[in-house]
Design an enzyme around this catalytic site. Structure first.
Site, short mmCIF file in Angstrom:
data_model
loop_
_atom_site.label_atom_id
_atom_site.label_comp_id
_atom_site.label_asym_id
_atom_site.label_seq_id
_atom_site.Cartn_x
_atom_site.Cartn_y
_atom_site.Cartn_z
N ASP A 6 0.81 -1.23 0.00
CA ASP A 6 0.00 0.00 0.00
C ASP A 6 0.84 1.28 0.00
O ASP A 6 0.41 2.31 -0.51
CB ASP A 6 -0.93 0.03 1.22
CG ASP A 6 -1.98 -1.06 1.17
OD1 ASP A 6 -2.01 -1.81 0.17
OD2 ASP A 6 -2.77 -1.16 2.11
N HIS A 138 -13.49 -29.24 -21.91
CA HIS A 138 -14.92 -29.06 -22.21
C HIS A 138 -15.72 -30.05 -21.37
O HIS A 138 -15.34 -31.21 -21.30
CB HIS A 138 -15.19 -29.30 -23.68
CG HIS A 138 -16.66 -29.30 -24.01
ND1 HIS A 138 -17.35 -28.12 -24.18
CD2 HIS A 138 -17.55 -30.31 -24.17
CE1 HIS A 138 -18.62 -28.42 -24.45
NE2 HIS A 138 -18.76 -29.73 -24.45
#
Length: 170
Positions: A6, A138
């Site tokens: 930060d 898939h």
């Protein structure tokens, strides 16, 4: 003086600080001369729907007067997206004229997880083909990422799904 997280203000995320700490350790302990690559730094918002992003936005690229191509593919392109009824979900893929991945933005279920294959490709200097060419399982939700990058790809042949028109709805 080394600063992380930060305090830097640019990428105020824990995962960015973790990456920074490995760079600092390598530089301090091994004089490695490493730097942090913020272009491939992902971020996510764990809301409903989830949002994940890496790289540039269209607006940033326009502000830079940079040439790009963007495609947006809805989650319903992939069978798993249809099963999850993720009607508000989409993947936006952005690439340069040479196929360089400039950004990817995903909104919908599992967006932060789906983003990772794009981050890996970007981190390695990859192109849209590096996401579009590998086989994708898939039926899996990551087929929507595959479909977006396949649409940007110059490949002549594709097995990327587009199941939107099989619903029978008019």
């Amino acid at each position: 003086v080394w600063a992380l997280g930060d305090v830097l203000g640019e990428q105020p995320f824990k995962h960015a600080a973790d990456d920074g700490s490995t760079v600092v350790a390598a530089n301090v302990l091994d004089d490695a001369g490493k730097t942090i690559d913020y272009e491939a730094m992902p971020h996510a918002i764990f809301t409903s729907p989830r949002v994940a992003s890496v790289g540039r936005t269209e607006r940033e690229l326009e502000d830079e007067d940079r040439e790009y191509e963007a495609v947006t593919v809805p989650y319903g392109t992939a069978p798993m997206g249809m099963i999850l009824e993720a009607d508000d979900g989409f993947v936006k893929a952005i690439a340069g004229p040479d196929g360089e991945i400039l950004g990817c933005h995903i909104v919908g279920p599992q967006a932060p997880t789906l983003l990772h294959e794009v981050v890996v490709a970007m981190d390695g200097g990859g192109t849209v083909d590096d996401v579009a060419e590998p086989v994708h399982v898939h039926p899996a939700l990551n087929e929507v990422v595959y479909a977006a990058f396949d649409e940007l790809s110059d490949s002549k042949y594709s097995t990327a799904p587009d199941w939107r028109d099989v619903s029978g709805e008019d």
